[in-house]
Design a protein around this motif. Structure first.
Motif, PDB file in Angstrom:
ATOM      1  N   ARG A   1      81.795 -75.684  86.034  1.00 44.52           N
ATOM      2  CA  ARG A   1      82.326 -75.671  84.759  1.00 44.52           C
ATOM      3  C   ARG A   1      82.766 -76.731  84.250  1.00 44.52           C
ATOM      4  O   ARG A   1      83.270 -77.450  85.174  1.00 44.52           O
ATOM      5  CB  ARG A   1      83.560 -74.341  84.767  1.00 44.52           C
ATOM      6  N   ASP A   2      83.016 -76.868  83.241  1.00 43.87           N
ATOM      7  CA  ASP A   2      83.833 -78.183  82.325  1.00 43.87           C
ATOM      8  C   ASP A   2      85.261 -78.305  82.746  1.00 43.87           C
ATOM      9  O   ASP A   2      85.604 -79.528  83.256  1.00 43.87           O
ATOM     10  CB  ASP A   2      83.734 -77.984  80.779  1.00 43.87           C
TER      11      ASP A   2
ATOM     12  N   TRP B   1      86.280 -82.028  84.621  1.00 43.57           N
ATOM     13  CA  TRP B   1      87.225 -82.741  83.889  1.00 43.57           C
ATOM     14  C   TRP B   1      88.585 -82.395  84.555  1.00 43.57           C
ATOM     15  O   TRP B   1      89.491 -82.063  83.854  1.00 43.57           O
ATOM     16  CB  TRP B   1      87.170 -82.701  82.381  1.00 43.57           C
TER      17      TRP B   1
ATOM     18  N   THR C   1      78.364 -84.493  74.154  1.00 46.88           N
ATOM     19  CA  THR C   1      79.280 -83.569  74.636  1.00 46.88           C
ATOM     20  C   THR C   1      78.824 -82.099  74.235  1.00 46.88           C
ATOM     21  O   THR C   1      79.028 -80.977  74.777  1.00 46.88           O
ATOM     22  CB  THR C   1      80.633 -83.801  74.113  1.00 46.88           C
TER      23      THR C   1
ATOM     24  N   SER D   1      76.131 -80.883  74.694  1.00 47.28           N
ATOM     25  CA  SER D   1      75.098 -80.573  75.651  1.00 47.28           C
ATOM     26  C   SER D   1      76.006 -79.790  76.807  1.00 47.28           C
ATOM     27  O   SER D   1      75.516 -79.324  77.796  1.00 47.28           O
ATOM     28  CB  SER D   1      74.342 -81.411  76.061  1.00 47.28           C
ATOM     29  N   ASN D   2      77.263 -80.153  76.922  1.00 48.00           N
ATOM     30  CA  ASN D   2      78.088 -79.343  77.909  1.00 48.00           C
ATOM     31  C   ASN D   2      78.162 -77.872  77.640  1.00 48.00           C
ATOM     32  O   ASN D   2      78.696 -77.420  78.740  1.00 48.00           O
ATOM     33  CB  ASN D   2      79.436 -80.160  77.809  1.00 48.00           C
TER      34      ASN D   2
ATOM     35  N   LEU E   1      76.330 -74.833  77.914  1.00 50.28           N
ATOM     36  CA  LEU E   1      75.053 -74.686  78.855  1.00 50.28           C
ATOM     37  C   LEU E   1      73.952 -73.364  78.189  1.00 50.28           C
ATOM     38  O   LEU E   1      72.880 -73.152  78.872  1.00 50.28           O
ATOM     39  CB  LEU E   1      75.305 -74.226  80.233  1.00 50.28           C
TER      40      LEU E   1
ATOM     41  N   HIS F   1      67.587 -77.302  80.919  1.00 50.26           N
ATOM     42  CA  HIS F   1      68.759 -77.701  81.622  1.00 50.26           C
ATOM     43  C   HIS F   1      68.675 -79.064  82.345  1.00 50.26           C
ATOM     44  O   HIS F   1      67.411 -79.304  82.561  1.00 50.26           O
ATOM     45  CB  HIS F   1      69.400 -76.772  82.828  1.00 50.26           C
TER      46      HIS F   1
ATOM     47  N   SER G   1      77.221 -83.650  86.429  1.00 48.82           N
ATOM     48  CA  SER G   1      77.430 -82.806  85.232  1.00 48.82           C
ATOM     49  C   SER G   1      76.411 -82.181  84.747  1.00 48.82           C
ATOM     50  O   SER G   1      75.324 -82.817  84.504  1.00 48.82           O
ATOM     51  CB  SER G   1      78.272 -83.956  84.195  1.00 48.82           C
TER      52      SER G   1
ATOM     53  N   HIS H   1      74.094 -79.925  81.706  1.00 45.19           N
ATOM     54  CA  HIS H   1      73.904 -80.109  80.319  1.00 45.19           C
ATOM     55  C   HIS H   1      72.640 -79.162  80.001  1.00 45.19           C
ATOM     56  O   HIS H   1      71.735 -78.958  80.989  1.00 45.19           O
ATOM     57  CB  HIS H   1      73.564 -81.616  79.757  1.00 45.19           C
TER      58      HIS H   1
END
Length: 250
Positions: free
Chosen positions: A2-3, A7, A112, A114-115, A117, A178, A197, A199
């Protein structure tokens, strides 16, 4: 992944690279200048504002900036540069969170979107941008072009960047659309550091359809922030979408 797992505090502490990489003046300068121009004197909202790489210099340029960010550690880093009164930030998902007020510009930089999913989440992001904009307002997206032409039959990965101490490799899942980006950083010893990461990649034509579903029209597309022509060989694009000033059919 997960993001908010990616981060985390460690990633936030190492994110800023003043003067080099994403923070290099030749990259950041044209980005800020173009966004200031597109804001046309109005307020700007950055989705996934992060540590303020773009928001801080844009605010210093005289554009009132607010943000949405799902990583508390990234917001913590931003607060070392600008307080809540200067750059207010809502903690939340850029596809659903709402910032107070209306804006002339919403922007989403450095791939971003593309984060998110799934296609549904990406469409929701467009609709969230539209929700925040005044009539005639703009939504700007900076995004890379998937490099599937580099993949021969049977191969799933492509090296997209190599430099001293760094290798960037993308592994594609073309069935699900993906890609997982692998960032290898290393020195002179045996050990290397890996950051991964995930995407969901988006073709420009699919991005345009998402925009249309949210009520946007494509205003312009260039290969970079300086306005270079977008061609079949471009590796990225800056796309500007606009909400019509008057509703269709009126």
């Amino acid at each position: 992944m997960r993001d908010d797992d990616i981060w985390d505090t460690e990633a936030a502490d190492g994110y800023d690279t003043p003067g080099i990489g994403m923070f290099a003046p030749e990259i950041l300068g044209p980005t800020v200048e173009r966004l200031a121009e597109l804001a046309s004197g109005g307020r700007a909202l950055e989705f996934a504002i992060g540590t303020g790489r773009v928001a801080v210099p844009l605010s210093e340029r005289g554009v009132p900036v607010a943000g949405i960010e799902m990583s508390a550690p990234m917001i913590g880093r931003l607060r070392g540069k600008a307080d809540e009164a200067s750059i207010p930030v809502v903690l939340g998902d850029m596809a659903t969170a709402v910032a107070p007020g209306k804006f002339a510009l919403v922007y989403l930089v450095f791939n971003t979107i593309s984060n998110l999913l799934t296609q549904a989440e990406q469409v929701a992001c467009f609709r969230n941008a539209a929700r925040h904009l005044v009539p005639g307002g703009r939504f700007v997206i900076e995004l890379w072009v998937p490099e599937l032409r580099k993949l021969p039959p049977g191969q799933q990965a492509v090296v997209w960047q190599t430099e001293e101490g760094y290798i960037g490799l993308d592994r594609y899942d073309v069935l699900r659309q993906h890609v997982v980006s692998h960032h290898f950083r290393f020195g002179e010893g045996k050990q290397a550091e890996l950051l991964r990461s995930p995407h969901r990649y988006i073709w420009p034509a699919e991005l345009d359809l998402m925009a249309a579903l949210a009520g946007f029209e494509l205003e312009s597309r260039h290969a970079d922030w300086a306005g270079s022509e977008f061609t079949a060989d471009s590796r990225s694009h800056v796309s500007v979408y606009r909400i019509p000033k008057t509703p269709a059919g009126s």
